[in-house]
Scaffold this active site. Structure first.
Site, PDB file in Angstrom:
ATOM      1  N   HIS A 255      28.058 -21.549   9.815  1.00  0.00           N
ATOM      2  CA  HIS A 255      26.828 -20.764   9.903  1.00  0.00           C
ATOM      3  C   HIS A 255      25.573 -21.621   9.766  1.00  0.00           C
ATOM      4  CE1 HIS A 255      27.050 -20.553   5.389  1.00  0.00           C
ATOM      5  NE2 HIS A 255      25.732 -20.501   5.478  1.00  0.00           N
TER       6      HIS A 255
ATOM      7  N   ASP B 107      34.501 -20.993   8.421  1.00  0.00           N
ATOM      8  CA  ASP B 107      33.091 -21.348   8.227  1.00  0.00           C
ATOM      9  C   ASP B 107      32.910 -22.848   8.050  1.00  0.00           C
ATOM     10  OD1 ASP B 107      30.380 -20.790   8.125  1.00  0.00           O
ATOM     11  OD2 ASP B 107      30.356 -20.614   5.949  1.00  0.00           O
TER      12      ASP B 107
ATOM     13  N   GLY C  95      20.168 -22.963   1.308  1.00  0.00           N
ATOM     14  CA  GLY C  95      19.967 -24.385   1.597  1.00  0.00           C
ATOM     15  C   GLY C  95      21.120 -25.227   1.087  1.00  0.00           C
ATOM     16  N   ASN C  96      21.867 -24.706   0.106  1.00  0.00           N
ATOM     17  CA  ASN C  96      23.049 -25.398  -0.410  1.00  0.00           C
ATOM     18  C   ASN C  96      24.242 -25.318   0.541  1.00  0.00           C
ATOM     19  OD1 ASN C  96      22.152 -24.871  -3.724  1.00  0.00           O
ATOM     20  ND2 ASN C  96      23.161 -26.776  -3.112  1.00  0.00           N
ATOM     21  N   SER C  97      24.247 -24.339   1.447  1.00  0.00           N
ATOM     22  CA  SER C  97      25.388 -24.148   2.332  1.00  0.00           C
ATOM     23  C   SER C  97      25.736 -25.444   3.072  1.00  0.00           C
ATOM     24  CB  SER C  97      25.096 -23.056   3.357  1.00  0.00           C
ATOM     25  OG  SER C  97      25.277 -21.788   2.805  1.00  0.00           O
TER      26      SER C  97
ATOM     27  N   LEU D 227      52.248 -15.978  10.986  1.00  0.00           N
ATOM     28  CA  LEU D 227      53.565 -15.401  10.734  1.00  0.00           C
ATOM     29  C   LEU D 227      53.944 -14.406  11.812  1.00  0.00           C
ATOM     30  CD1 LEU D 227      53.625 -14.597   6.894  1.00  0.00           C
ATOM     31  CD2 LEU D 227      55.044 -16.261   8.099  1.00  0.00           C
TER      32      LEU D 227
ATOM     33  N   VAL E 227      52.795 -10.993  11.634  1.00  0.00           N
ATOM     34  CA  VAL E 227      52.969  -9.690  11.003  1.00  0.00           C
ATOM     35  C   VAL E 227      51.619  -9.000  10.845  1.00  0.00           C
ATOM     36  CG1 VAL E 227      54.994 -10.467   9.712  1.00  0.00           C
ATOM     37  CG2 VAL E 227      52.732 -10.544   8.623  1.00  0.00           C
ATOM     38  N   THR E 228      51.644  -7.663  10.856  1.00  0.00           N
ATOM     39  CA  THR E 228      50.528  -6.885  10.342  1.00  0.00           C
ATOM     40  C   THR E 228      50.932  -6.446   8.948  1.00  0.00           C
ATOM     41  OG1 THR E 228      51.420  -4.856  11.348  1.00  0.00           O
ATOM     42  CG2 THR E 228      49.784  -6.097  12.610  1.00  0.00           C
TER      43      THR E 228
END
Length: 508
Positions: free
Chosen positions: A138, A168, A247-249, A304, A306-307
């Site tokens: 982001h 992310d 701003g740390n992201s 895997l 699966v749901t």
């Protein structure tokens, strides 16, 4: 006793001064926070405040800070932003061509934000001496130019190597050698309660270091999926009470040795600023994503097949029981509700109603555990799945597959056209075409953040009418028109209100 108090007094003073500085900085920067990475700083109403930590390892903090600060950079994201008049011009161009003989495009360029004004800023971490930098997806999303500024103020234009909205994570590269960098630590070995430092550039304050402890591991907060940017999000965050602000992201979360244990990504707050807890992508997952992007150009993701239902979520279980008229009990583990096509789990013998309790002997208590255990592996990898059936435990070996059922790794060259441009398409009926006054059209769906389609301004629900001057009515049409095509792609489309646009991008 007096001797002990004298030793602790400097740390108490530092704590008070740090608190005062933070309050002052918040008030100073609060009036102009548009240039920070606000999108992942979510508000929550159920936040509790962390108490003051006693500083018992000050010397270790100094060592870690000296190691980390030179390797953490500022990332400036530059985007083109046009006015509403430019959008109106798009409609004219769409239906009638450019009535200004090309001057419409010139007018649109004149209304863009000046190149020296970034749309947002975040942080990044240098992970190799030759200029590879890891950050958040982001932080770089939507950029047409990325500037990297080192702690010594030297500036570079970066190349975006790749991104992964599901975790992310993004990978950038600058052309330089001999750079300071951080080593990845084994994030599986971190313990709740251990000291950590967060290093980044919050609120325009470059090279800021804050300290705290690991508050929790394997935390899922629902931010990646809720933002609509990740089709298959992996959330297993490291939670920390080290102060993290906009701003740390993309900045570093390190242990007291200065080793990288996570990439700071989000905070939970009622105000959008730090109130107690921050969240970081674990280093093991971040390293795997970076390796995939460097080696294959794309992320290799195992499934895997699966749901499932997260039994640790009482509300989800209650809703499922009501919908399906069942009586499943909430608790711990992942309840299998279905299987996908070419499911590795089904082929390995799992059945509906099984409860997955371990992956490779690691306890699976909730969906965050499952997504981390499986999502950090690649197609073709084998995992030991322990499950409960009718009160009895059993273990089987599952070969993970990709979403198309394959077990081999792929490169960008192996991707389909729709995978390359980052969207799928669905045909529309004649009634919808007549409503919008068009003779052709296919609805865009599953548009990936940061993809070429997204950069062109297309989101889910927009109708693609033409590609390179040819009508589009289905996903097959898109595949046929762009298969083996190289060069600039011209797309005409309608937004939710039926307004027409024309955009272009270079075929990946």
């Amino acid at each position: 006793m007096k001797s002990t108090l004298k030793k602790l007094l400097p740390f108490a003073v530092v704590g008070v001064m740090s608190g005062a500085t933070t309050v002052g900085a918040l008030q100073y920067f609060n009036h102009d926070s548009n240039n920070t990475d606000q999108s992942y700083f979510t508000k929550a109403s159920n936040v509790s405040f962390a108490g003051m930590n006693s500083a018992a390892v000050g010397d270790d903090f100094v060592k870690a800070a000296k190691t980390t600060v030179p390797a953490v950079v500022t990332i400036k994201n530059y985007q083109s932003r046009t006015s509403s008049r430019a959008s109106e011009q798009d409609m004219l161009d769409f239906f009638f061509g450019d009535p200004f003989g090309g001057k419409g495009q010139q007018r649109q360029r004149q209304q863009q934000t000046p190149d020296n004004m970034p749309s947002g800023m975040g942080s990044g971490v240098i992970i190799s001496p030759d200029g590879y930098i890891i950050s958040n997806n982001h932080v770089v999303a939507g950029a047409n130019k990325l500037e990297v500024v080192l702690s010594n103020k030297k500036s570079y234009i970066a190349t975006l190597i790749g991104t992964d909205p599901n975790t992310d994570i993004s990978l950038l590269k600058i052309e330089e050698k001999g750079l300071p960098y951080l080593n990845f630590a084994n994030s599986d070995n971190i313990e709740v309660g251990q000291w950590v430092l967060a290093v980044g550039n919050p609120l325009g304050l470059n090279s800021t270091v804050t300290a705290g402890i690991v508050s929790a591991k394997g935390r899922g907060i629902g931010i990646l999926g809720s933002q609509g940017k990740a089709a298959n999000p992996i959330e297993s965050f490291i939670q920390t009470d080290a102060a993290i602000n906009p701003g740390n992201s993309g900045g570093a979360l390190v242990n007291t040795n200065g080793d990288l244990i996570g990439i700071n990504s989000a905070i939970q707050s009622t105000t959008g600023y730090y109130q107690g807890y921050g969240f970081a992508v674990p280093a093991n997952l971040a390293r795997k994503i970076v390796e995939d992007i460097k080696n294959f150009g794309i992320v290799q993701r195992g499934f895997l097949g699966v749901t499932s239902l997260d039994l640790s979520d009482d509300q989800l279980v209650a809703a499922y029981n009501k919908q399906k008229n069942t009586n499943i009990k909430a608790g711990s583990g992942i309840y299998v509700t279905g299987f996908g096509e070419s499911s590795g789990a089904e082929d390995a013998g799992l059945k509906l109603g099984d409860v997955i309790t371990k992956i490779d002997n690691i306890a699976i208590t909730d969906f965050a555990d499952l997504s981390m255990a499986v999502g950090s592996k690649r197609p073709g990898d084998k995992v030991q799945v322990t499950y409960s059936r009718n009160g009895k435990d059993a273990t089987t070996t599952v070969t993970l597959r990709d979403q198309k059922g394959g077990t081999a790794t792929r490169t960008k060259a192996d991707l389909s056209v729709t995978e390359k441009i980052g969207a799928e398409f669905q045909s529309i009926d004649d009634k919808t075409k007549a409503y919008y006054g068009v003779n052709s059209g296919a609805v865009a769906k599953n548009v990936m953040e940061g993809s070429e389609m997204a950069k062109a301004g297309i989101v889910d629900g927009y109708i693609i009418t033409e590609i390179n001057g040819k009508p589009v009515n289905s996903q097959k049409d898109v595949e046929n028109l762009l298969n083996k095509f190289s060069g600039t792609v011209q797309i005409k489309y309608l937004d939710d209100y039926g307004r027409g646009y024309q955009r272009g991008f270079k075929m990946p």
